[in-house]
Scaffold this active site. Structure first.
Site, short mmCIF file in Angstrom:
data_model
loop_
_atom_site.label_atom_id
_atom_site.label_comp_id
_atom_site.label_asym_id
_atom_site.label_seq_id
_atom_site.Cartn_x
_atom_site.Cartn_y
_atom_site.Cartn_z
N SER A 130 22.49 12.00 24.37
CA SER A 130 21.50 11.40 25.27
C SER A 130 20.52 10.53 24.50
O SER A 130 20.23 10.78 23.33
CB SER A 130 20.74 12.49 26.03
N ASP A 164 30.07 19.82 24.73
CA ASP A 164 28.94 20.59 24.19
C ASP A 164 29.04 22.06 24.58
O ASP A 164 29.21 22.38 25.77
CB ASP A 164 27.63 20.03 24.73
N GLU A 211 23.67 8.53 28.61
CA GLU A 211 23.49 9.52 29.68
C GLU A 211 22.30 9.24 30.59
O GLU A 211 21.67 10.16 31.11
CB GLU A 211 23.39 10.94 29.09
N ILE A 225 23.93 12.89 19.35
CA ILE A 225 24.48 14.02 20.10
C ILE A 225 24.80 13.65 21.53
O ILE A 225 25.57 14.34 22.20
CB ILE A 225 23.51 15.22 20.03
N GLU A 228 3.19 22.48 37.02
CA GLU A 228 1.86 21.98 36.72
C GLU A 228 1.53 22.08 35.23
O GLU A 228 0.90 21.18 34.66
CB GLU A 228 0.80 22.75 37.53
N HIS A 252 13.12 17.88 18.50
CA HIS A 252 12.12 18.53 19.34
C HIS A 252 10.70 18.33 18.82
O HIS A 252 9.75 18.85 19.38
CB HIS A 252 12.45 20.01 19.48
N ARG A 300 9.24 21.94 28.13
CA ARG A 300 10.62 21.66 28.54
C ARG A 300 11.05 22.66 29.60
O ARG A 300 11.07 23.88 29.36
CB ARG A 300 11.55 21.72 27.33
N LYS A 328 16.64 31.15 20.14
CA LYS A 328 16.72 31.74 21.48
C LYS A 328 16.13 33.15 21.51
O LYS A 328 16.29 33.95 20.59
CB LYS A 328 18.18 31.78 21.94
N CYS A 350 20.15 17.48 18.05
CA CYS A 350 20.31 17.66 19.49
C CYS A 350 20.17 16.29 20.15
O CYS A 350 20.00 15.27 19.48
CB CYS A 350 19.26 18.65 20.02
#
Length: 762
Positions: free
Chosen positions: A441, A607, A492, A439, A17, A702, A523, A120, A734
């Site tokens: 997609s 990848d 892709e 990259i 949601e 992004h 995401r 990360k 990316c």
């Protein structure tokens, strides 16, 4: 009485949601009030779902990222995001993603601002926005978000435990943009934290959870002294502090944690179980020991009987000073297994998502409080499920184990060294200087997703589905040729996710419908569940890639996900070493690589976006992991001929400290994220001569911002000062699946134009 509590709860909602509300707001289709209302609704629901715990986390909900929330709470907001005005929510999203809702950006910052760097969160697939520091950074408290959520929780009758990211971890997770010492900012930071704790005390808060996951990492002496100074400063703030560490054992930080003047210590008793007995023995008599005994990072049921065998003596020793919780925040697992009505019943009986993990926690608490007889039936059901999993023939395949046992070193070696391969590849590819590619997609439009969903649901025949996907491939190829890209991809369109797509075609995997986990912002990923030995029954990508290659005379990349990334982005079986599972994946993906080559695909990208993510938090454990991770990549990649060019891709992690292992992978070309960090990765090449070709990502996919040609040229010239220009590629950082064609085409036009500028004589 053992206290039960939770460290954090998934924020996205059982059916994503929050994702849909955020994206509607960013598109200008929903008001700020609508977004805030949805946030309040989710918080209330999640607190209700944690009923029965003695303490429930408050402040763990975020519209994007809890580290970014901390930066805003501490007044550490980059000026570039504030200078354009707007309310706090819009400034927040500018830092997170470069821009906010269209109405907020109209006329104020055309093209947006530079988004914050993203990397990360320790060794997970969650991304956080890196705090930015400089020597003059000052902090000013704004606790309004936390206090508002605290008031909401109390109105609902929640036994609230506010959750804060601790000051040392906050500094450690950030970067000083001017090269100054982050730790030198601690004296500026501590009064703001102390003010916050006193404010919470004035609100009647008893316990505050202060997360310091950096205690699971290697810390040098100045950081130890910083911890001592910080927690001494908090000693009189009027609240009891639960110092929380997770993702690994304390090891050489144990003495430090035990002597800090806090009321309780939480440790990860899944990752660090071996040190719990010693910690319990040395725990000061006035301290609580909270044990994270239910995995917050994987989806398998806990062996409750074995756990009780271990816990009962500790409970007898510690009494009320023993607390139980999941090992870490449940942010890293899906919300609710009970809605997975389409999942295989046997497999489902082996699993536990966030709500089921809390049920396990409550059951443990009841067993310790009332005795095992009070939960005899539940414990027997748990034992039966675990026994069925251990005995299942679906889990163990002798032929797969035999293939792994037969592996030898030659399978991980290319036939010739890189210089010879490079010459042969150049002769065939005939690429210009600064070759351009993407990259893998391209945008996954609503129509693409609809067709895929209709086919998966059985409402669209296979022939019609294949025709639709081929039409998308034709479109992708035509766009790339019109743009002037040098090495193409098929786009892709047929892939839902770079790991799930392959897992669906490999034996040994299972899937959920609603098993979504937040990766960053809106995401979400749905990690496949790797439950058994891995085998590839048939080719997975060959038809799509071969068809794409038939449409063009330019080189077409075959696109695969590498074994280490498939491993790290799955919920992995916990009944054998991860290295063994990865070797099974490597053999399966090697077969796909060889089939692509046989089909005439001469450029193959494998990848390994998650290679760095899987790195242990302690340097002493790095090399064993890197050894088998690199081995698995090489097994996958190195059966091809010299003329076949192997690419790999990595993104949104810190790579400088493992650059030698990346080089040891021996990929012909590596594409790597550098745009948000302003080519910081290139610092690694000051002292390391990277031997092969490299594409430092120059376009931050992004963010919806369109990069300028001049900016890309400047970044590439910066790269060319460290890497010979003849070994440089130009590419985004990316894949482009999350962007819209209206953003992608102008961005790639700028990228191709930059490459042409770079090729001009100086």
């Amino acid at each position: 009485m053992t206290t039960l509590h939770n460290l954090g709860f998934p924020r996205i909602g059982a059916r994503r949601e929050l994702k849909f509300a955020l994206e509607a707001y960013w598109k200008g289709e929903a008001s700020p009030e609508t977004l805030q209302s949805l946030g309040a609704e989710l918080r209330q629901r999640h607190w209700a779902q944690q009923a029965g715990l003695d303490l429930v986390p408050v402040g763990d909900f975020s519209f994007y990222d809890q580290v970014l929330d901390t930066s805003f709470m501490l007044g550490n907001v980059p000026e570039r995001a504030r200078d354009h005005g707007g309310d706090a929510l819009d400034v927040y999203f500018r830092v997170a993603r470069g821009r906010s809702a269209p109405a907020a950006e109209a006329g104020c910052c055309a093209g947006g601002v530079a988004a914050g760097e993203m990397t990360k969160w320790f060794d997970t697939n969650y991304h956080y926005i890196v705090p930015e520091f400089h020597s003059g950074t000052r902090f000013v408290l704004d606790a309004s978000r936390l206090l508002a959520q605290l008031a909401e929780a109390r109105a609902q009758g929640v036994a609230a435990k506010p959750v804060l990211l601790g000051p040392l971890s906050y500094l450690a997770l950030g970067k000083a943009k001017d090269g100054s010492d982050r730790l030198a900012l601690l004296p500026e930071l501590l009064p703001v934290y102390a003010e916050l704790l006193r404010l919470l005390a004035a609100e009647g808060v008893d316990w505050v959870q202060v997360d310091e996951p950096v205690l699971a990492t290697d810390l040098e002496a100045p950081w130890h002294r910083g911890f001592e100074a910080a927690y001494a400063a908090f000693a009189g703030c009027g609240v009891r502090l639960l110092l929380s560490c997770y993702f690994g054992p304390l090891q050489n930080n144990a003495e430090l944690a035990l002597r800090l003047p806090v009321a309780g210590l939480h440790v990860d008793a899944v990752a660090g179980r071996d040190e719990v007995q010693a910690l319990a023995a040395r725990l000061p008599a006035d301290r609580v020991l909270s044990l994270g005994v239910i995995s917050g990072r994987n989806v398998w049921k806990t062996d409750l009987t074995a756990l009780l065998d271990w816990l009962e003596p500790l409970a007898a020793r510690l009494g009320e000073r023993l607390w139980l919780a999941p090992s870490c925040s449940l942010l890293h697992v899906p919300v609710d297994l009970s809605i997975e009505d389409g999942m295989d019943a046997e497999l489902r009986s082996w699993l536990a998502f966030a709500l089921q993990k809390l049920a396990e926690l409550r059951l443990l608490g009841r067993a310790l409080r009332e005795g095992r007889d009070a939960v005899r039936a539940e414990l027997q059901a748990n034992r039966d499920a675990l026994a069925a999993r251990r005995a299942s023939p679906r889990v163990h395949r002798p032929e797969v184990r035999a293939a792994v046992a037969a592996l030898d070193a030659d399978m991980g070696r290319r036939r010739s060294p890189y210089p010879l391969r490079a010459a042969r590849q150049a002769e065939w590819l005939k690429l210009p200087a600064y070759p351009t590619t993407t990259i893998g997609s391209f945008p996954q439009t609503a129509e693409v997703r609809r067709v895929r969903a209709e086919f998966k649901a059985g409402r669209l025949e296979e022939g019609a589905y294949r025709d639709a996907m081929r039409a998308e491939i034709v479109h992708a190829v035509q766009v790339q040729e019109a743009l002037g890209l040098d090495v193409l991809v098929h786009g892709e369109a047929e892939r839902n996710d770079m790991v799930e797509y392959f897992g669906e075609q490999l034996d040994g995997y299972a899937f959920s419908r609603f098993g979504w986990v937040q990766s960053y912002g809106s995401r979400c990923v749905k990690p496949p569940i790797l439950f058994g030995d891995i085998a590839r029954p048939r080719p997975m990508t060959v038809d799509w890639s071969a068809y794409a290659q038939s449409l063009t005379t330019r080189p077409m990349k075959g696109m695969l996900t590498g074994p280490v990334t498939i491993l790290n982005w799955s919920f992995v079986r916990d009944d054998q070493p991860r290295a063994d599972t990865c070797r099974q994946l490597a053999l399966a993906m090697r077969a796909e690589v060889l089939d692509l080559e046989r089909a005439g695909v001469r450029v193959i990208q494998i990848d390994e976006a998650a290679l760095r993510e899987g790195l242990p938090l302690r340097r002493s454990a790095w090399q064993p992991y890197l050894d088998w991770a690199v081995e698995c990549f090489r097994i996958t990649a190195n059966g091809v001929r010299d003329e076949t060019q192997v690419h790999t891709h990595m993104c949104y992690s810190e790579f400088n400290d493992i650059i030698a292992s990346i080089a040891a992978m021996d990929a012909d070309v590596i594409t790597i994220e550098t745009s948000r960090s302003d080519m910081e990765l290139l610092d690694a090449f000051e002292h390391f001569q990277y031997p092969n070709e490299i594409g430092p990502g120059v376009y931050d996919i992004h963010s919806p911002n369109i990069p300028a040609r001049e900016h890309i040229v400047a970044l590439m010239r910066k790269a060319a000062r460290r890497i010979p220009p003849q070994r440089l590629w130009v590419n985004p950082d990316c894949g482009l699946k999350t962007r819209q064609w209206s953003e992608v085409i102008p961005a790639l036009e700028q990228m191709v134009a930059a490459a042409k500028t770079l090729r001009e004589p100086a």
